[in-house]
Design an enzyme around this catalytic site. Structure first.
Site, PDB file in Angstrom:
ATOM      1  N   GLN A  71      -2.644  26.968  47.252  1.00 49.90           N
ATOM      2  CA  GLN A  71      -2.710  28.260  47.912  1.00 49.90           C
ATOM      3  C   GLN A  71      -2.984  28.126  49.410  1.00 49.90           C
ATOM      4  OE1 GLN A  71      -5.389  30.118  44.551  1.00 49.90           O
ATOM      5  NE2 GLN A  71      -4.477  31.773  45.724  1.00 49.90           N
ATOM      6  N   HIS A  72      -2.691  29.211  50.124  1.00 46.50           N
ATOM      7  CA  HIS A  72      -3.127  29.456  51.506  1.00 46.50           C
ATOM      8  C   HIS A  72      -2.367  28.678  52.574  1.00 46.50           C
ATOM      9  CE1 HIS A  72      -6.442  31.270  49.393  1.00 46.50           C
ATOM     10  NE2 HIS A  72      -7.023  30.135  49.116  1.00 46.50           N
ATOM     11  N   ASP A 259      -1.727  27.885  42.556  1.00 41.83           N
ATOM     12  CA  ASP A 259      -2.106  26.925  41.522  1.00 41.83           C
ATOM     13  C   ASP A 259      -3.125  27.469  40.539  1.00 41.83           C
ATOM     14  OD1 ASP A 259      -4.090  26.969  43.471  1.00 41.83           O
ATOM     15  OD2 ASP A 259      -4.050  24.807  43.849  1.00 41.83           O
TER      16      ASP A 259
END
Length: 502
Positions: A71-72, A259
């Site tokens: 992520q991110h 994830d």
């Protein structure tokens, strides 16, 4: 029934599983490594994805594929779809000051945190994409001027599988969009005002798809081998019985997800389940029917991959705490586990605060790890090993407390991830968490969740297909509250790196 493929493009590697769409039976799998670092050229992910697909026997016989990713991560593209700079990953903390500035601009203190929590479900921290965009705008203005679109790692890989058909074809899902800092799980819409505040101007962003919407179709030419034909099947077969899709047929692309949302799908988590994942980072998340908004910032109010919500607490330091302790003692992870189980609960007062690379929860990006209670009696390998396991678990238990304080149910605790394979972690976790834990067999649950999403896209229906998880073991032990009391006393004594310089 057809086959489907799921991808886990994580921090450390890319894994691909091919499974029966109806039963979930594993047919074959492959993997390839990623480079180290907190910023990575996305082309390295693409190369690893192609290698992992090849190792898994290719995609010539699958009906659908979905990508789950870390992520991110900030992937910036110019007007032509070229990557502008190496992607900043979730664990890159250089944007900590940017996160603080965004909170200050919203009123500062509790008012600023509450404003962000109500707007996006989360309070900005260095991990979030919005803070990385602010860092880029301030520190690399020439590169920032070239940026036309921003997306996440899984979005970019899905787009590449589709043949990179233009910026308007970028797609994402609720789960990953909810970790950007400029999308609201509560309303299901982008907050372009917050994106503009972070970066200084509006950017193109991926369209957010529903849980079982197709993101497009696979462009087979992007996976072609040197001879111009799809990569040959070289993967390891582990099962069978499914009817493959006709070679050369259309392969649907699932929306993909982050994830953690994929892991929840992979283990079959539902409302009342709390998943504790011990990987590079540690995550504690619950499947919920209602969105969360924690103004304290400990709980990120993410969405999940099914239309529900996924309130989550993340720590930067998890399995690598065990790696560090093993390196200090000059032992392997199995021996570290044996040493930890040889010491008594609480390690006779030795406490390890595991903020080895700063920390995200609590927000202490410049903190260091610390060891407390060191005496002649506790200066043994067994005591240090026990303190490392307990310290890592106590940090995750703090996350569990934060989730339940926000109203999450914790009817079951499911322990997954590479760190969960250690016997000491399995046996000590119930003592620290104060309740039994369920441990599924080792597996690639993020990739499995992506594959289950792909099956949902291929088969249709209101819910994803039911894939049983067999072989789960339950671990129970008497709680030892003193472990967490001592940890709480030591936790706030950690040192900021800026104070540690002579």
């Amino acid at each position: 029934m057809p086959l489907v493929a799921g991808v886990d493009s994580s921090t450390q590697s890319c894994k691909v599983v091919v499974r029966d769409a109806e039963t979930g039976a594993l047919v074959r799998q492959g993997r390839a490594p990623h480079p180290d670092g907190t910023e990575v050229d996305p082309e390295a992910w693409w190369d690893a994805l192609r290698a992992a697909i090849d190792a898994a026997g290719g995609l010539t016989d699958v009906a659908a594929v979905s990508v789950a990713g870390q992520q991110h991560g900030m992937v910036c593209l110019d007007d032509a779809g070229r990557v502008v700079r190496p992607a900043l990953l979730w664990n890159d903390t250089r944007s900590a000051d940017a996160a603080a500035d965004l909170i200050a601009e919203a009123g500062g203190g509790e008012a600023g945190r509450r404003s962000w929590a109500e707007a996006t479900g989360s309070v900005p921290v260095a991990s979030f994409t919005a803070t990385k965009l602010r860092w880029l705008a301030r520190h690399e203005p020439d590169r920032a001027a070239r940026v036309a679109a921003v997306c996440l790692p899984h979005d970019w890989l899905t787009w590449r599988l589709a043949g990179a058909p233009g910026l308007d074809a970028l797609r994402t899902d609720r789960g990953d969009a909810s970790g950007t800092g400029y999308w609201s799980p509560r309303t299901g819409a982008y907050r372009f005002d917050l994106l503009e505040q972070a970066f200084g101007r509006r950017l193109r962003v991926p369209t957010v798809l529903g849980p079982a919407d197709a993101a497009g179709t696979l462009d087979r030419s992007v996976l072609a081998g040197p001879g111009g034909s799809p990569a040959a099947s070289t993967g390891t077969a582990t099962g069978g019985g499914a009817t493959p899709a006709p070679a050369g047929g259309t392969v649907l692309l699932g929306p993909g997800t982050g994830d953690n949302a994929a892991a929840a799908l992979g283990v079959g988590a539902g409302p009342g389940d709390v998943v504790v994942s011990i990987g590079t980072s540690g995550t504690v998340f619950a499947v919920s029917d209602a969105p969360a908004a924690d103004p304290g910032g400990a709980v990120a109010g993410f969405a999940d991959a099914t239309g529900r919500f996924l309130p989550l607490v993340c720590t930067l330091n998890a399995a690598r705490v065990l790696d560090a302790a093993a390196a200090m003692l000059g032992v392997g992870l199995d021996e570290l586990s044996d040493l930890a189980l040889a010491a008594p609960p609480g390690a006779d007062g030795l406490v390890l605060v595991p903020y080895l690379e700063g920390e995200r929860t609590p927000v202490r990006p410049l903190s260091t790890g610390a060891l407390h209670g060191l005496t002649l009696h506790t200066a043994t390998p067994a005591h240090l090993a026990r303190a490392a396991v307990e310290g890592m678990l106590c940090a995750l238990a703090d996350g569990l407390d934060a989730l339940t304080a926000q109203g999450a149910r914790a009817d079951r605790i499911v322990l997954v991830g590479g760190g969960a394979r250690a016997a000491a972690v399995r046996r000590i976790a119930p003592q620290v968490f104060g309740r039994p834990v369920l441990v599924p067999p080792p597996g690639e649950y993020v990739a499995d969740g992506a594959a289950r999403q792909a099956a949902w896209v291929a088969l249709g229906g209101a819910t994803p297909p039911a894939w049983p998880v067999t072989g789960t073991q339950e671990y129970a032990a008497e709680p030892v509250p003193a472990v967490r009391r001592r940890y709480a006393a030591a936790r706030d004594l950690t040192v900021d790196r800026s104070d540690a310089t002579p």
